[in-house]
Design an enzyme around this catalytic site. Structure first.
Site, PDB file in Angstrom:
ATOM      1  N   GLY A   7       3.134  -0.015  -9.262  1.00  0.00           N
ATOM      2  CA  GLY A   7       1.450  -0.089  -8.921  1.00  0.00           C
ATOM      3  C   GLY A   7       1.018   1.109  -8.445  1.00  0.00           C
ATOM      4  CB  ALA A   8       0.461   4.517  -9.768  1.00  0.00           C
ATOM      5  N   GLY A   9      -2.078   2.171  -7.811  1.00  0.00           N
ATOM      6  CA  GLY A   9      -3.479   2.201  -7.377  1.00  0.00           C
ATOM      7  C   GLY A   9      -3.665   2.172  -6.006  1.00  0.00           C
ATOM      8  CB  SER A  10      -6.112   1.801  -3.438  1.00  0.00           C
ATOM      9  OG  SER A  10      -6.275   0.605  -3.378  1.00  0.00           O
ATOM     10  N   GLY A  12      -0.534   0.933  -3.654  1.00  0.00           N
ATOM     11  CA  GLY A  12       0.693   1.551  -3.988  1.00  0.00           C
ATOM     12  C   GLY A  12       0.742   2.891  -3.684  1.00  0.00           C
ATOM     13  CE  LYS A 188      -7.420  -9.138   1.459  1.00  0.00           C
ATOM     14  NZ  LYS A 188      -6.063  -8.546   1.174  1.00  0.00           N
ATOM     15  CG  ASN A 196     -13.086  -9.887  -3.464  1.00  0.00           C
ATOM     16  OD1 ASN A 196     -13.180  -9.679  -2.524  1.00  0.00           O
ATOM     17  ND2 ASN A 196     -11.888  -9.212  -4.140  1.00  0.00           N
ATOM     18  CG  ASN A 206     -17.315  -5.540   0.973  1.00  0.00           C
ATOM     19  OD1 ASN A 206     -17.398  -5.662  -0.202  1.00  0.00           O
ATOM     20  ND2 ASN A 206     -15.852  -5.012   1.357  1.00  0.00           N
ATOM     21  CB  SER A 258     -10.526  -4.735  -5.858  1.00  0.00           C
ATOM     22  OG  SER A 258     -10.332  -6.172  -5.571  1.00  0.00           O
TER      23      SER A 258
END
Length: 305
Positions: A7-10, A12, A188, A196, A206, A258
């Site tokens: 997972g190369a998102g924020s 990761g 959470k 969200n 937010n 997100s």
């Protein structure tokens, strides 16, 4: 010890950067097409720190299909809807004593993975670290927080706890191992259920959810339904959930959730694992959730799912 991050998102990229800063050599796993487009390059991971400094790291990349290494430690930072498939994509490389740490919004994916990978030790993580992607492999650390990690199934033996502790001890993050991870996941979930979907509906940051009485009323109604379901499932409430939701709105006032970002880009959201998960749990318990159902219907009418 080597961590593999999928997972190369924020999240990761943020955690990969932390491993690199600690002098470790993690491997970031990419989708096959993306990985092969970078094979002939020397990829660099950049992280903009809160202090205004940007660090650059040479990074090891691989893909599930190309991977030949055995995986001892796996950190899963994909979207909730992609998490189970992501772990299955590297199942052939997981060692028998692999430690799998899941870092997803919402609930449901963690339970499914824990059931399918009972031979390994599966942990769930809940974090309040903030990050967002400036570009591919360029992450901005947006806020310091804490991370809680705990086992998803039966309590691991003492060597498993110690192995995970040792694998994380060099990181500068505030990381706490806990036997009560379900409580943290429900905390959470309350925040995500309240914030969200509404930020996607109003297309706002937010903090703007506290700008009008109508929006604050909706926050309260969504949070109250989480409290009711949580109590019925026997998960203790840790303090006032609505106060927690309001505090997150204040602390992350300038952030876009997100889900809001996914909605703007026309991408699938994690809402089925957030409000959708809550609604399903409530139905099994015979509890009505009109606020959450109304929100999901309004979002669906805007093609946000």
């Amino acid at each position: 010890m080597t961590w593999h991050i999928i997972g190369a998102g924020s999240m990761g990229c943020l955690w990969t950067a932390q491993f690199l800063k600690a002098g470790m050599k993690p491997t970031l796993l990419l989708r096959e097409q993306r990985f092969h487009s970078l094979v002939s390059t020397k990829p660099i991971l950049a992280i903009d720190e809160l202090e205004g400094i940007t660090h650059h790291f040479t990074i090891n990349l691989d893909s599930p299909a190309s991977l030949s290494d055995s995986i001892e430690y796996l950190l899963v930072c994909t979207k909730a809807q992609d998490a189970e498939a992501a772990v299955h994509s590297v199942a052939h490389q997981l060692s028998d004593h692999c430690q799998i740490v899941l870092m997803q919004n919402g609930m449901g994916s963690q339970q499914a993975i824990s059931q399918h990978f009972s031979s390994q030790t599966v942990w769930a993580a809940s974090t309040t670290e903030g990050a967002w992607m400036k570009d591919f492999l360029h992450v901005c650390h947006a806020g310091h927080g804490s991370t809680w990690i705990g086992p998803m199934s039966s309590t691991p033996d003492e060597p498993s706890w110690q192995r995970l502790k040792d694998a994380l001890e060099k990181l500068s993050f505030d990381i706490q191992l806990t036997h009560q991870i379900e409580q943290k996941l429900w905390d959470k979930l309350a925040v995500n259920c309240a914030i969200n979907g509404l930020t996607a509906l109003y297309d706002c940051r937010n903090g703007e959810l506290l700008a009008t009485e109508e929006r604050k009323k909706r926050l309260a109604e969504l949070t109250e339904e989480v409290s009711q379901v949580r109590e019925a499932k026997g998960v203790p409430n840790c303090g006032n959930l609505l106060e927690l939701v309001h505090q997150v709105c204040i602390d992350t006032a300038m952030n876009n959730s997100s889900t809001c970002m996914d909605a703007r880009q026309g991408r699938a959201t994690e809402l089925p694992f957030i409000n959708g998960y809550l609604i399903k749990q409530a139905e099994r318990l015979g509890i009505e959730t009109p606020a959450n159902q109304t929100l999901m219907r309004e979002l669906a009418e805007r093609h946000i799912t």
